[in-house]
Design a protein around this motif. Sequence first.
Motif, PDB file in Angstrom:
ATOM      1  N   MET A   1       0.989  -1.133  -0.062  1.00 17.89           N
ATOM      2  CA  MET A   1       0.234  -0.156  -0.400  1.00 17.89           C
ATOM      3  C   MET A   1       1.249   1.523  -0.104  1.00 17.89           C
ATOM      4  SD  MET A   1      -2.571  -1.191   2.946  1.00 17.89           S
ATOM      5  CE  MET A   1      -4.040  -0.312   3.052  1.00 17.89           C
ATOM      6  N   ARG A  20      -7.221   2.091   6.959  1.00 20.26           N
ATOM      7  CA  ARG A  20      -7.430   1.470   5.573  1.00 20.26           C
ATOM      8  C   ARG A  20      -6.158   0.137   5.976  1.00 20.26           C
ATOM      9  NH1 ARG A  20      -9.535   3.411   1.973  1.00 20.26           N
ATOM     10  NH2 ARG A  20     -10.782   5.627   2.643  1.00 20.26           N
ATOM     11  N   GLU A  24      -6.752  -4.413   6.223  1.00 13.50           N
ATOM     12  CA  GLU A  24      -6.413  -5.096   5.099  1.00 13.50           C
ATOM     13  C   GLU A  24      -5.548  -6.003   5.761  1.00 13.50           C
ATOM     14  OE1 GLU A  24      -6.204  -5.451   1.969  1.00 13.50           O
ATOM     15  OE2 GLU A  24      -6.311  -3.310   1.695  1.00 13.50           O
ATOM     16  N   ALA A  27      -8.104  -9.002   7.303  1.00 12.51           N
ATOM     17  CA  ALA A  27      -7.591  -9.514   6.336  1.00 12.51           C
ATOM     18  C   ALA A  27      -7.676 -10.732   5.486  1.00 12.51           C
ATOM     19  CB  ALA A  27      -8.665  -8.831   4.613  1.00 12.51           C
ATOM     20  N   ASN A  29      -4.040 -10.198   5.240  1.00  8.37           N
ATOM     21  CA  ASN A  29      -3.327 -10.094   4.331  1.00  8.37           C
ATOM     22  C   ASN A  29      -1.708  -9.595   5.118  1.00  8.37           C
ATOM     23  OD1 ASN A  29      -4.361 -10.223   1.803  1.00  8.37           O
ATOM     24  ND2 ASN A  29      -5.671  -8.354   2.462  1.00  8.37           N
ATOM     25  N   VAL A  31       1.349  -6.241   5.324  1.00  9.43           N
ATOM     26  CA  VAL A  31       0.936  -5.489   4.584  1.00  9.43           C
ATOM     27  C   VAL A  31       2.253  -4.781   4.589  1.00  9.43           C
ATOM     28  CG1 VAL A  31      -0.004  -3.214   4.672  1.00  9.43           C
ATOM     29  CG2 VAL A  31      -1.363  -5.741   4.687  1.00  9.43           C
ATOM     30  N   ASP A 171      -1.374  -1.144  -4.379  1.00  5.42           N
ATOM     31  CA  ASP A 171      -2.097  -0.467  -4.422  1.00  5.42           C
ATOM     32  C   ASP A 171      -1.311   0.979  -4.337  1.00  5.42           C
ATOM     33  OD1 ASP A 171      -3.651  -2.218  -4.449  1.00  5.42           O
ATOM     34  OD2 ASP A 171      -4.655  -2.196  -2.371  1.00  5.42           O
ATOM     35  N   ASP A 238     -13.188  -3.397   3.434  1.00  9.30           N
ATOM     36  CA  ASP A 238     -12.541  -3.899   2.219  1.00  9.30           C
ATOM     37  C   ASP A 238     -13.919  -4.216   1.010  1.00  9.30           C
ATOM     38  OD1 ASP A 238     -10.441  -5.832   1.305  1.00  9.30           O
ATOM     39  OD2 ASP A 238     -12.506  -7.203   1.883  1.00  9.30           O
ATOM     40  N   GLY A 241     -10.703  -5.663  -3.699  1.00 12.11           N
ATOM     41  CA  GLY A 241     -10.128  -5.134  -4.437  1.00 12.11           C
ATOM     42  C   GLY A 241     -10.491  -4.251  -5.738  1.00 12.11           C
TER      43      GLY A 241
END
Length: 420
Positions: A1, A20, A24, A27, A29, A31, A171, A238, A241
């Motif tokens: 990100m 944010r 992630e 979720a 991930n 990061v 991202d 979320d 994507g």
Amino acid sequence: MKFGGTSMAGIERIRNVAARVKGEVEAGNQVAVVVSAMAGETDRLVQFCREASPLYDPSEYDVVVASGEQVTSGLLAIVLQSMGVPARSWLGWQLPIRTSDAHASARIADIDTAALDASLSAGEVAVIPGFQGLTVADGNGGGNRITTLGRGGSDTSAVAMAAAMKADRCDIYTDVDGVYTTDPRIVPRARKLSKITYEEMVELASVGAKVLQTRSVGLAMKEKVRVRVLSSFDDARDDGGHRGTLIVGEEEIEEGTMERQLITGIAADKNEAKVTLTAVPDRPGAVADVFTPLADASINVDMIVQNVAHDTGATDVTFTVPAAELARATDVLERAQGSIGFVKLITDTSVTKVSVVGVGMRSHAGIAAQMFKSLADRGINILAITTSEIKVSVLIHSDYTELAVRVLHTAYGLDADEAA
């Protein structure tokens, strides 16, 4: 990100970024976050250097301007920790991110991700300052020095980190919610693209679209990094994507979707200047005499038009240079007038380069003809033309910029049913 300067402009916006990032992590991930300095901060630091000395040492300049990203990376790590998210900052020299020694415009050579991979595997979020790296020791007693990648370099940092880490996606959060068929401020019916190819994005970035730095897109294409552009001011939930615009290889763009239209986007660039040299001798080597001095001065030339010589034994040569380089280009050409042999040098800054871009051009004829006819029908005169495999650009008077963009957007069927 990756988050740009407007996203990091103050603690409240940094909290928004942290939320944010936390989403992630929750979720599932791993990061890594690359951050820019707060909006306006790099300009402030650059001005300090200029005030200290107009002839500042570039290596010390990098020490000063790299500090903006160091502040935001530490602050984001602090905010994430306060939210219960394990996080730490990794400065460019700590990874390290190795670069060339071209201070203020360094190129990334390699990135050591061993420590970073271990940190991510342990459940930590890695917060990395963009825009900065480290030179390799020169072996002559010169130690490692901090470097910066040039303005806009944080996008490049993010793509390079994603490539080195073999990330699923990069991202890039900015102040727009994706890539549009043209500037929605000019054409309210511009469409947001769900996907665009690397090649198209490189071309659009190079001819005026300001969404991403050209160098970062080129790196993404080379390293096959899937990039998503989206807004840091939209709903942070979320979405699997699906928001924003994905920049991917051509094979990922599905047949039959809107993005497979012949033309993907229209861009306009007002940062061009037209130069005309009159009565250049019509002989072998004359054009080389014009452009060699410009190349030696590292001045990029874009569009070139040479009129056909008739009985006079001379021809006019017209070309464009970046508007910011016009004064230097004029100086270089005037000093070379004796060897070039032109009679008069004429400049014009009231011009705009308008470009149509699309991979569909490769397999379809008539794209350029449609462009020329659409402009002619509205009385817009073309001053110069240049093309590539997936782009046609024309130079027009700047008074017609917005009209030309709207006309072409409609001509190629890019208008949405509803205004953006």
